[in-house]
Design a protein around this motif. Sequence first.
Motif, PDB file in Angstrom:
ATOM      1  N   ASP A 120      46.702  25.532 -25.479  1.00  0.00           N
ATOM      2  CA  ASP A 120      46.010  25.985 -24.263  1.00  0.00           C
ATOM      3  C   ASP A 120      44.562  26.367 -24.562  1.00  0.00           C
ATOM      4  O   ASP A 120      44.004  27.262 -23.972  1.00  0.00           O
ATOM      5  N   GLU A 121      44.003  25.654 -25.505  1.00  0.00           N
ATOM      6  CA  GLU A 121      42.653  26.007 -25.941  1.00  0.00           C
ATOM      7  C   GLU A 121      41.977  24.707 -26.383  1.00  0.00           C
ATOM      8  O   GLU A 121      42.593  23.894 -27.065  1.00  0.00           O
ATOM      9  N   LEU A 122      40.740  24.510 -25.986  1.00  0.00           N
ATOM     10  CA  LEU A 122      40.035  23.307 -26.418  1.00  0.00           C
ATOM     11  C   LEU A 122      39.286  23.602 -27.710  1.00  0.00           C
ATOM     12  O   LEU A 122      38.930  24.743 -27.969  1.00  0.00           O
ATOM     13  N   PRO A 123      39.058  22.564 -28.518  1.00  0.00           N
ATOM     14  CA  PRO A 123      38.261  22.779 -29.721  1.00  0.00           C
ATOM     15  C   PRO A 123      36.916  23.385 -29.340  1.00  0.00           C
ATOM     16  O   PRO A 123      36.401  23.122 -28.253  1.00  0.00           O
TER      17      PRO A 123
ATOM     18  N   GLY B 209      43.459  18.164 -28.705  1.00  0.00           N
ATOM     19  CA  GLY B 209      43.694  17.935 -30.127  1.00  0.00           C
ATOM     20  C   GLY B 209      45.162  17.842 -30.505  1.00  0.00           C
ATOM     21  O   GLY B 209      45.613  18.470 -31.458  1.00  0.00           O
ATOM     22  N   LYS B 210      45.889  17.013 -29.797  1.00  0.00           N
ATOM     23  CA  LYS B 210      47.306  16.854 -30.108  1.00  0.00           C
ATOM     24  C   LYS B 210      47.514  15.939 -31.314  1.00  0.00           C
ATOM     25  O   LYS B 210      48.491  16.052 -32.034  1.00  0.00           O
ATOM     26  N   THR B 211      46.548  15.011 -31.500  1.00  0.00           N
ATOM     27  CA  THR B 211      46.742  14.002 -32.541  1.00  0.00           C
ATOM     28  C   THR B 211      46.925  14.622 -33.917  1.00  0.00           C
ATOM     29  O   THR B 211      47.820  14.231 -34.671  1.00  0.00           O
ATOM     30  N   ILE B 212      46.107  15.601 -34.207  1.00  0.00           N
ATOM     31  CA  ILE B 212      46.182  16.181 -35.551  1.00  0.00           C
ATOM     32  C   ILE B 212      47.484  16.963 -35.731  1.00  0.00           C
ATOM     33  O   ILE B 212      48.060  17.007 -36.816  1.00  0.00           O
ATOM     34  N   VAL B 213      47.952  17.538 -34.630  1.00  0.00           N
ATOM     35  CA  VAL B 213      49.245  18.235 -34.673  1.00  0.00           C
ATOM     36  C   VAL B 213      50.346  17.226 -34.987  1.00  0.00           C
ATOM     37  O   VAL B 213      51.227  17.464 -35.818  1.00  0.00           O
TER      38      VAL B 213
ATOM     39  N   THR C 278      42.147  24.957 -34.162  1.00  0.00           N
ATOM     40  CA  THR C 278      42.062  26.066 -33.205  1.00  0.00           C
ATOM     41  C   THR C 278      43.307  26.937 -33.379  1.00  0.00           C
ATOM     42  O   THR C 278      44.310  26.499 -33.946  1.00  0.00           O
ATOM     43  N   ASP C 279      43.228  28.148 -32.857  1.00  0.00           N
ATOM     44  CA  ASP C 279      44.393  29.039 -32.967  1.00  0.00           C
ATOM     45  C   ASP C 279      45.609  28.418 -32.296  1.00  0.00           C
ATOM     46  O   ASP C 279      46.729  28.536 -32.780  1.00  0.00           O
ATOM     47  N   ALA C 280      45.359  27.763 -31.187  1.00  0.00           N
ATOM     48  CA  ALA C 280      46.473  27.149 -30.462  1.00  0.00           C
ATOM     49  C   ALA C 280      47.120  26.054 -31.309  1.00  0.00           C
ATOM     50  O   ALA C 280      48.350  25.936 -31.364  1.00  0.00           O
ATOM     51  N   GLN C 281      46.304  25.265 -31.969  1.00  0.00           N
ATOM     52  CA  GLN C 281      46.851  24.210 -32.829  1.00  0.00           C
ATOM     53  C   GLN C 281      47.674  24.818 -33.967  1.00  0.00           C
ATOM     54  O   GLN C 281      48.766  24.354 -34.278  1.00  0.00           O
ATOM     55  N   LYS C 282      47.135  25.881 -34.555  1.00  0.00           N
ATOM     56  CA  LYS C 282      47.871  26.536 -35.640  1.00  0.00           C
ATOM     57  C   LYS C 282      49.213  27.054 -35.149  1.00  0.00           C
ATOM     58  O   LYS C 282      50.244  26.873 -35.805  1.00  0.00           O
ATOM     59  N   ARG C 283      49.197  27.690 -33.990  1.00  0.00           N
ATOM     60  CA  ARG C 283      50.434  28.262 -33.453  1.00  0.00           C
ATOM     61  C   ARG C 283      51.474  27.175 -33.212  1.00  0.00           C
ATOM     62  O   ARG C 283      52.641  27.295 -33.572  1.00  0.00           O
ATOM     63  N   VAL C 284      51.008  26.079 -32.634  1.00  0.00           N
ATOM     64  CA  VAL C 284      51.921  25.000 -32.286  1.00  0.00           C
ATOM     65  C   VAL C 284      52.504  24.341 -33.538  1.00  0.00           C
ATOM     66  O   VAL C 284      53.700  24.026 -33.598  1.00  0.00           O
ATOM     67  N   ILE C 285      51.667  24.168 -34.536  1.00  0.00           N
ATOM     68  CA  ILE C 285      52.164  23.575 -35.791  1.00  0.00           C
ATOM     69  C   ILE C 285      53.230  24.483 -36.411  1.00  0.00           C
ATOM     70  O   ILE C 285      54.256  24.017 -36.907  1.00  0.00           O
TER      71      ILE C 285
END
Length: 700
Positions: free
Chosen positions: A447-450, A302-306, A271-278
């Motif tokens: 701040d976004e769910l898959p 989806g914190k695990t993949i991060v 997700t965009d949020a995951q990308k941003r956080v990474i």
Amino acid sequence: MNNPLETPIEYLKGVGPARGELLRKELGIHKYADLLHLFPNRYIDRTRYYKINELQNSNAEVQVVGKVINIKTVEQKRGKRLVATFVDGTGEMELVWFQGQKWIRENLKINVPYVIFGKCTAFNGVFNMAHPEMELLAEHEQSLRSAMQPLYPSTEKLTQRGITNKVMNKMMQQLFTETQAKFDETLPPALLAELQLIPKNAALFNIHFPKSNELLAKAQFRLKFEELFFIQLQLITKNLIRKHKIKGHPFTTVGNYFNDFYQNHLPFELTDAQKRVIKEIRNDMGQPAQMNRLLQGDVGSGKTIVAFMSMLLAIDNGFQACLMAPTEILANQHYMGLSELAEPMGISIKLLTGSTKTSERNIIHEELENGSLPIIIGTHALLEDKVQFKNLGLAIIDEQHRFGVEQRSKLWHKNEIPPHVLVMTATPIPRTLAMSLYGDLDVSVIDELPPGRKPIKTVHRYDSNRLKVWAFLKEEIAKGRQVYIVYPLIEESDKMDYKDLMDGYESISRDFPLPQYSVSIVHGRMKPAEKDSEMERFAKGKTNIMVATTVIEVGVNVPNASVMVIESAERFGLSQLHQLRGRVGRGAEQSYCIMMTSHKLSNDSKTRMETMVRTNDGFEIAEVDLKLRGPGDIMGKQQSGVLNLQIADLVKDRDILMLARHHAIKLLKEDAPLAKPEHAALKNAFIALSKKKSIWNYIS
Ligand code: ADP
Ligand code: MG
């Protein structure tokens, strides 16, 4: 000269050793400064004087000026009372005493103007006031006491021993007299001017002796701002120091593992949020300073993949990574999830918990020490001294509020240069709290769910509707879904709770009989191996229903489970309810959360149920939780010390907090060492405060 505010409290005229002791014990007042900073809880508005013909029968507190024209004792069945007639030219009323009648009779002056104050009620058309506060008008006009009368925090003991609010007020007057009401300004002139804050002297005076509502408001604003400003200064300074002084391993390369995973093994689009956080994490870990980052993301975000991709960065740079979880079940889940991701890439990953066999444990210890094991997942077992890393580069901690600060820093000290630290939490911390407590941590938010998740449908049902609920469960099970039924077990040792759980399990087993249905159970009294095998049976779909306590609250991931039934839901806090609900809604199917309660609900419980039904948004829930419980409760005792605020309120004063934070950042950007002459006073106050109450101990 000595600072008069450092004087022990018993030296204040009118206090002495006995009262001093009492003040120390009951209110923690040791010296003048402590008394000065005992701020009133509320104020009674005595700006207004009523005429007797304006009085209403409302039991409100009123203030009247007039004279006593006669006084008499009235005999009653239940005893005597003293009644005085009080007049003011517009009418007459009665003042009544049941106690202390002799003293009143001897001391009350007839035909002399008094100001009386108290609650007023009407009886047979005559207004009366029982046990009024009285002061001669002449004295009233002279006294330092202000129109807004402060009510100080007190205790039963203090009142019993004669330290009433009036006495407290007198002591405060005495303090202002003895110190000549000269208190050092702590904020720089430019800030005072910019925000139009009143000077410290005026603020302290008006907080204790407000001359008007307006001045009181200004005093409160100034003091709240100051309190929050200094906390922010401390937190931000600490963050700056860490960034400059605490060395960290710079992960300069984004290497093969990361790229290979990203290009070839990503199981889904991020997700965009995951990308941003990474990106944020990558950025941080690229610096030669230690990362200390809080990763907030609602359950299922989806914190695990991060976490995994952050670990890959560590490995790419030749470092090891660890992930520590609060429970064995959760560590196990992480281990399984991460193994799945790591295996296709040929990365070795192991699990270390309390139940790891000694032989296996020894191998792990060795591999960590010689560096051949790049990733380790575990529980507290990771903290043991025997666990030594060759070069730990990243420590990830899941569900941080379950680990004490001490434990966290233990991980740090395993190597000379501390690892980067990523703390993951699914408990959304309201922004205000995060800012006051973790102002020194950098925060990333998913701040976004898959995509494709259906919002969980949440309902509240009474125990009397259980038959219908059970019928619904049978429908869902018939569709191939699985169900959690959770019981409160607050303390694992609580016998009553345990009994409820077992009774529940028995009746569920009866209502959902073999061979059509099969029911699992997991609770804290079971052996880890038993727990794991039950969990596994459920995870593999071999059982339809999982009866459990809150041990499943964190992290468990069974996508086919689509119904969460929470028994005695009124006994759970909001964040727990939200966590539990997060166990479902992980698959493609519509999921449900059913909160069962009895009919008797407190107002707070009702609010909790309504909030859960209304929203799935963890942040919104966290804000409600903060309002219901207050900050101390939410963070747990250990951290609530920070929040012993004297005057500001994290819920009500969030705007002031934002303002304080903004200005603290601005000021530190301009003059981080507080070296400019105009910041001298600020610096002094800052140093004094840091010595007195070290926020630092509480945080990372
Ligand atoms: P949590 O933040 O609660 O730890 P997880 O990392 O366990 O959440 O992820 C929850 C579920 O969502 C997992 O099954 C995971 O595989 C899945 N997931 C995570 N990120 C995505 C994504 N970007 N797209 C689709 N599914 C995802
Ligand atoms: Mg998780």
